[in-house]
Scaffold this active site. Sequence first.
Site, mmCIF file in Angstrom:
data_model
loop_
_atom_site.group_PDB
_atom_site.id
_atom_site.type_symbol
_atom_site.label_atom_id
_atom_site.label_comp_id
_atom_site.label_asym_id
_atom_site.label_seq_id
_atom_site.Cartn_x
_atom_site.Cartn_y
_atom_site.Cartn_z
ATOM 1 N N GLY A 46 26.194 90.512 25.777
ATOM 2 C CA GLY A 46 26.754 89.689 24.713
ATOM 3 C C GLY A 46 26.913 90.517 23.453
ATOM 4 N N GLN A 51 27.785 91.947 14.587
ATOM 5 C CA GLN A 51 27.183 93.225 14.986
ATOM 6 C C GLN A 51 28.132 94.410 14.860
ATOM 7 O OE1 GLN A 51 25.743 91.327 18.846
ATOM 8 N NE2 GLN A 51 24.180 92.889 18.529
ATOM 9 N N CYS A 91 18.681 93.292 22.360
ATOM 10 C CA CYS A 91 19.830 93.131 21.484
ATOM 11 C C CYS A 91 20.435 94.501 21.223
ATOM 12 C CB CYS A 91 19.375 92.495 20.170
ATOM 13 S SG CYS A 91 20.691 92.300 18.961
ATOM 14 N N LEU A 92 21.763 94.590 21.253
ATOM 15 C CA LEU A 92 22.408 95.893 21.045
ATOM 16 C C LEU A 92 22.145 96.444 19.642
ATOM 17 C CD1 LEU A 92 25.797 95.340 22.907
ATOM 18 C CD2 LEU A 92 23.781 96.615 23.672
ATOM 19 N N HIS A 133 21.513 83.207 21.283
ATOM 20 C CA HIS A 133 21.251 84.497 20.627
ATOM 21 C C HIS A 133 22.482 84.930 19.809
ATOM 22 C CE1 HIS A 133 19.540 88.770 20.791
ATOM 23 N NE2 HIS A 133 20.776 88.956 20.367
ATOM 24 N N GLU A 134 23.676 84.835 20.412
ATOM 25 C CA GLU A 134 24.901 85.265 19.722
ATOM 26 C C GLU A 134 25.250 84.328 18.566
ATOM 27 O OE1 GLU A 134 25.616 88.146 20.463
ATOM 28 O OE2 GLU A 134 24.646 88.236 22.426
ATOM 29 N N HIS A 137 23.420 85.301 15.529
ATOM 30 C CA HIS A 137 24.016 86.446 14.824
ATOM 31 C C HIS A 137 25.041 85.986 13.788
ATOM 32 C CE1 HIS A 137 22.410 90.098 16.527
ATOM 33 N NE2 HIS A 137 22.664 89.735 17.769
#
Length: 171
Positions: A46, A51, A91-92, A133-134, A137
């Site tokens: 994701g 991000q 997480c990236l 989660h997204e 963000h």
Amino acid sequence: MALLKILEYPDPRLRTKATDISDFNVALGQQIDNMFETMYSAPGIGLAATQVDFHKRLFVIDVSEEKNEPLVFINPKIKELRGVEQMEEGCLSFPGVYALVERADSLTIEAQDRDGNRFEMEADGLLAVCIQHELDHLQGKLFVDYLSALKRQRIRKKLEKEQKAKSTSGM
Ligand code: ZN
């Protein structure tokens, strides 16, 4: 297509609140394609626009094994959250960091696709966790916000140290 630079914690831009998208134009389509390319190459399941320093309400997800089920969510809104579960998340924007987070285990979400068409979707398990989660963000919220201040501080120090090492060793 092009790979986008992923912001890493504690970059303050990760705290930016995204705004709604109203133009479903060619540039938006390119942004979405670039986000998929960046997510697949990371690799991740994701990626939120926040991000990659694009502060619009948009995220992309693909939780399939074969990486052939790309999902785009624009101007997403949760309609219902159900149940509770704990899952280990990464997480990236936090390379190498994983932590147990408690979230709803199924949900109903409403969003628009890349052409602006509205749709509603039911999700559970990994997909439901990833969507939550997204969505966080886009609000400037991060998964470490669910942890204790002490744990968050430890993660911040670890990542700052790694970023410093990266910036002096490689270009
Ligand atoms: Zn993330």
